[in-house]
Design an enzyme around this catalytic site. Structure first.
Site, PDB file in Angstrom:
ATOM      1  N   ASN A   9     -45.047 -16.674   9.882  1.00  0.00           N
ATOM      2  CA  ASN A   9     -43.670 -16.750   9.389  1.00  0.00           C
ATOM      3  C   ASN A   9     -43.695 -16.333   7.921  1.00  0.00           C
ATOM      4  O   ASN A   9     -44.135 -17.097   7.071  1.00  0.00           O
ATOM      5  CB  ASN A   9     -43.156 -18.187   9.549  1.00  0.00           C
ATOM      6  CG  ASN A   9     -41.778 -18.364   8.947  1.00  0.00           C
ATOM      7  OD1 ASN A   9     -41.111 -17.395   8.577  1.00  0.00           O
ATOM      8  ND2 ASN A   9     -41.335 -19.614   8.837  1.00  0.00           N
ATOM      9  N   TRP A  10     -43.235 -15.126   7.676  1.00  0.00           N
ATOM     10  CA  TRP A  10     -43.336 -14.584   6.313  1.00  0.00           C
ATOM     11  C   TRP A  10     -42.264 -15.139   5.381  1.00  0.00           C
ATOM     12  O   TRP A  10     -42.280 -14.872   4.184  1.00  0.00           O
ATOM     13  CB  TRP A  10     -43.267 -13.054   6.352  1.00  0.00           C
ATOM     14  CG  TRP A  10     -44.434 -12.404   7.041  1.00  0.00           C
ATOM     15  CD1 TRP A  10     -45.502 -13.019   7.646  1.00  0.00           C
ATOM     16  CD2 TRP A  10     -44.666 -10.993   7.185  1.00  0.00           C
ATOM     17  NE1 TRP A  10     -46.368 -12.095   8.152  1.00  0.00           N
ATOM     18  CE2 TRP A  10     -45.892 -10.834   7.898  1.00  0.00           C
ATOM     19  CE3 TRP A  10     -43.970  -9.854   6.802  1.00  0.00           C
ATOM     20  CZ2 TRP A  10     -46.412  -9.574   8.205  1.00  0.00           C
ATOM     21  CZ3 TRP A  10     -44.492  -8.602   7.113  1.00  0.00           C
ATOM     22  CH2 TRP A  10     -45.703  -8.472   7.797  1.00  0.00           C
ATOM     23  N   LYS A  11     -41.296 -15.842   5.932  1.00  0.00           N
ATOM     24  CA  LYS A  11     -40.209 -16.439   5.130  1.00  0.00           C
ATOM     25  C   LYS A  11     -39.577 -15.354   4.241  1.00  0.00           C
ATOM     26  O   LYS A  11     -39.543 -14.192   4.636  1.00  0.00           O
ATOM     27  CB  LYS A  11     -40.742 -17.642   4.346  1.00  0.00           C
ATOM     28  CG  LYS A  11     -41.461 -18.646   5.264  1.00  0.00           C
ATOM     29  CD  LYS A  11     -41.794 -19.955   4.610  1.00  0.00           C
ATOM     30  CE  LYS A  11     -42.527 -20.856   5.604  1.00  0.00           C
ATOM     31  NZ  LYS A  11     -42.847 -22.181   5.091  1.00  0.00           N
ATOM     32  N   HIS A  94     -36.442 -24.030  12.056  1.00  0.00           N
ATOM     33  CA  HIS A  94     -37.450 -24.264  11.022  1.00  0.00           C
ATOM     34  C   HIS A  94     -36.929 -25.317  10.044  1.00  0.00           C
ATOM     35  O   HIS A  94     -35.736 -25.365   9.751  1.00  0.00           O
ATOM     36  CB  HIS A  94     -37.768 -22.955  10.278  1.00  0.00           C
ATOM     37  CG  HIS A  94     -38.975 -23.102   9.419  1.00  0.00           C
ATOM     38  ND1 HIS A  94     -38.911 -23.683   8.174  1.00  0.00           N
ATOM     39  CD2 HIS A  94     -40.283 -22.808   9.645  1.00  0.00           C
ATOM     40  CE1 HIS A  94     -40.135 -23.719   7.668  1.00  0.00           C
ATOM     41  NE2 HIS A  94     -40.981 -23.190   8.541  1.00  0.00           N
ATOM     42  N   GLU A  96     -36.949 -25.520   6.959  1.00  0.00           N
ATOM     43  CA  GLU A  96     -36.207 -24.990   5.799  1.00  0.00           C
ATOM     44  C   GLU A  96     -34.783 -24.636   6.206  1.00  0.00           C
ATOM     45  O   GLU A  96     -33.839 -24.806   5.430  1.00  0.00           O
ATOM     46  CB  GLU A  96     -36.961 -23.773   5.230  1.00  0.00           C
ATOM     47  CG  GLU A  96     -38.237 -24.215   4.529  1.00  0.00           C
ATOM     48  CD  GLU A  96     -39.396 -23.239   4.632  1.00  0.00           C
ATOM     49  OE1 GLU A  96     -39.161 -22.048   4.914  1.00  0.00           O
ATOM     50  OE2 GLU A  96     -40.545 -23.686   4.425  1.00  0.00           O
ATOM     51  N   GLU A 166     -43.953 -28.920  13.179  1.00  0.00           N
ATOM     52  CA  GLU A 166     -44.218 -28.680  11.760  1.00  0.00           C
ATOM     53  C   GLU A 166     -43.781 -29.910  10.963  1.00  0.00           C
ATOM     54  O   GLU A 166     -42.611 -30.041  10.611  1.00  0.00           O
ATOM     55  CB  GLU A 166     -43.435 -27.458  11.270  1.00  0.00           C
ATOM     56  CG  GLU A 166     -43.839 -26.160  11.935  1.00  0.00           C
ATOM     57  CD  GLU A 166     -43.578 -24.960  11.037  1.00  0.00           C
ATOM     58  OE1 GLU A 166     -44.504 -24.174  10.854  1.00  0.00           O
ATOM     59  OE2 GLU A 166     -42.463 -24.835  10.506  1.00  0.00           O
ATOM     60  N   GLY A 172     -46.303 -25.956   3.102  1.00  0.00           N
ATOM     61  CA  GLY A 172     -46.406 -25.383   1.753  1.00  0.00           C
ATOM     62  C   GLY A 172     -46.948 -26.362   0.730  1.00  0.00           C
ATOM     63  O   GLY A 172     -46.896 -26.111  -0.470  1.00  0.00           O
ATOM     64  N   SER A 212     -49.563 -25.812   6.366  1.00  0.00           N
ATOM     65  CA  SER A 212     -50.790 -25.614   5.593  1.00  0.00           C
ATOM     66  C   SER A 212     -52.010 -25.285   6.451  1.00  0.00           C
ATOM     67  O   SER A 212     -53.120 -25.714   6.156  1.00  0.00           O
ATOM     68  CB  SER A 212     -51.066 -26.829   4.697  1.00  0.00           C
ATOM     69  OG  SER A 212     -50.004 -27.009   3.773  1.00  0.00           O
ATOM     70  N   GLY A 233     -47.442 -20.108   7.488  1.00  0.00           N
ATOM     71  CA  GLY A 233     -46.604 -19.643   6.376  1.00  0.00           C
ATOM     72  C   GLY A 233     -47.450 -18.880   5.370  1.00  0.00           C
ATOM     73  O   GLY A 233     -47.777 -17.712   5.553  1.00  0.00           O
ATOM     74  N   GLY A 234     -47.816 -19.549   4.276  1.00  0.00           N
ATOM     75  CA  GLY A 234     -48.507 -18.908   3.157  1.00  0.00           C
ATOM     76  C   GLY A 234     -49.693 -18.045   3.566  1.00  0.00           C
ATOM     77  O   GLY A 234     -49.832 -16.900   3.099  1.00  0.00           O
TER      78      GLY A 234
HETATM   79  P1  13P Z   1     -47.322 -23.106   5.251  1.00  0.00           P
HETATM   80  O1  13P Z   1     -48.377 -22.566   6.188  1.00  0.00           O
HETATM   81  O2  13P Z   1     -47.143 -22.293   4.023  1.00  0.00           O
HETATM   82  O3  13P Z   1     -47.510 -24.568   4.991  1.00  0.00           O
HETATM   83  O4  13P Z   1     -45.928 -22.985   6.041  1.00  0.00           O
HETATM   84  C1  13P Z   1     -45.828 -23.450   7.336  1.00  0.00           C
HETATM   85  C2  13P Z   1     -44.534 -22.996   7.892  1.00  0.00           C
HETATM   86  O5  13P Z   1     -43.484 -23.440   7.467  1.00  0.00           O
HETATM   87  C3  13P Z   1     -44.557 -21.975   8.942  1.00  0.00           C
HETATM   88  O6  13P Z   1     -43.311 -21.822   9.538  1.00  0.00           O
END
Ligand code: 13P
Length: 249
Positions: A9-11, A94, A96, A166, A172, A212, A233-234
């Site tokens: 997920n590149w956000k 998600h 967010e 999640e 994050g 993470s 994510g990251g």
């Molecule tokens: P991180 O891997 O950066 O913690 O993010 C997880 C995430 O929200 C994937 O959708």
């Protein structure tokens, strides 16, 4: 059919050139046959990404969509629009989106319906906040999110769902749920699905963990019997890190 899935997920990261650069790096890698790999770039780059990975074992998916068919929803994107640029899978719910964009359970139930009406798969995200876990309420919170956003589907529809646990406190933050914490929730969710539908449906649904996940911890998380992959994510923004996670099964 239950699959191992690693989805990046590149956000809100990567413009068009950066998207292409990262895809180029990923395309040079060998994708193991036992893993389905997905990436979710921003809306503006979806069509380019879809064309760029055409014929490769990488699926391009969307990070969100609107629940309505079309209309006066400035700034929004519909399922039909996603389908028209080759996108068959969408991430919904998600944390967010839930926290900043009013994706309530009721809205998510509509989005899930819209995705399925358009022959799309949905990666349905859920997870408790830190406060919930401190109170020992993680199971109830997760149950409510699933019951109110997803479990209205019938058994046939549910086959198009991928689940993603999640925990908000692990996203994050560098703080990962321990393999045991992840397994506990995943096993609980699989039981919930078995009682809502059947053992077969529960056995076949893929449940991903997100929060993470890094090259250093992916193996021990994926080793759990009820963890079928990750939503990353990251670490998905770096091709080497992402591929190390893909290869962690
Ligand atoms: P991180 O891997 O950066 O913690 O993010 C997880 C995430 O929200 C994937 O959708």
């Amino acid at each position: 059919m239950r699959r191992n899935i690693v989805a990046g997920n590149w956000k809100m990261n990567n413009n068009l050139l950066q998207t292409e650069a990262l895809l180029q790096e990923l395309k040079m890698q060998v994708i193991p046959e036992n893993v389905t790999v997905m990436v979710a770039p921003a809306y503006t780059n979806l069509y380019h990404a879809f064309e760029s990975v055409r014929g490769q074992a990488i699926e391009v998916v969307a990070q969100n969509m609107h629940q309505s068919k079309n209309g006066a929803y400035t700034g929004e994107v519909s399922a039909e629009m996603l389908k028209s640029v080759g996108i068959d899978t969408v991430i919904l719910g998600h944390s967010e989106r839930r926290a900043y964009f009013n994706d309530t359970n009721a809205v998510l139930a509509e989005k899930v319906n819209t995705a399925l009406e358009n022959d799309m798969q949905a990666i349905f995200c859920f997870g408790e906040e830190l406060e919930d876990r401190k109170q020992g309420e993680q199971f109830e919170v997760v149950k409510a999110q699933l019951e109110q956003g997803l479990l209205h589907l019938n058994e046939e529809q549910f086959k198009n769902i991928i689940l993603a646990y999640e925990p908000v406190w692990a996203i994050g933050t560098g703080e990962t749920a321990s393999p045991e914490q992840a397994q506990d929730i995943h096993a609980y969710v699989r039981k919930l699905i078995a009682s809502a539908y059947s053992d077969t449906v529960a056995e076949n649904v893929s449940i991903l963990y997100g929060g993470s996940v890094k090259p250093g911890n992916a193996k021990e998380i994926f080793a759990n019997p009820d963890v079928d992959g990750g939503l990353i994510g990251g670490a998905a923004l770096n091709a080497n890190d992402f591929m190390a996670i893909v290869n962690a099964f």
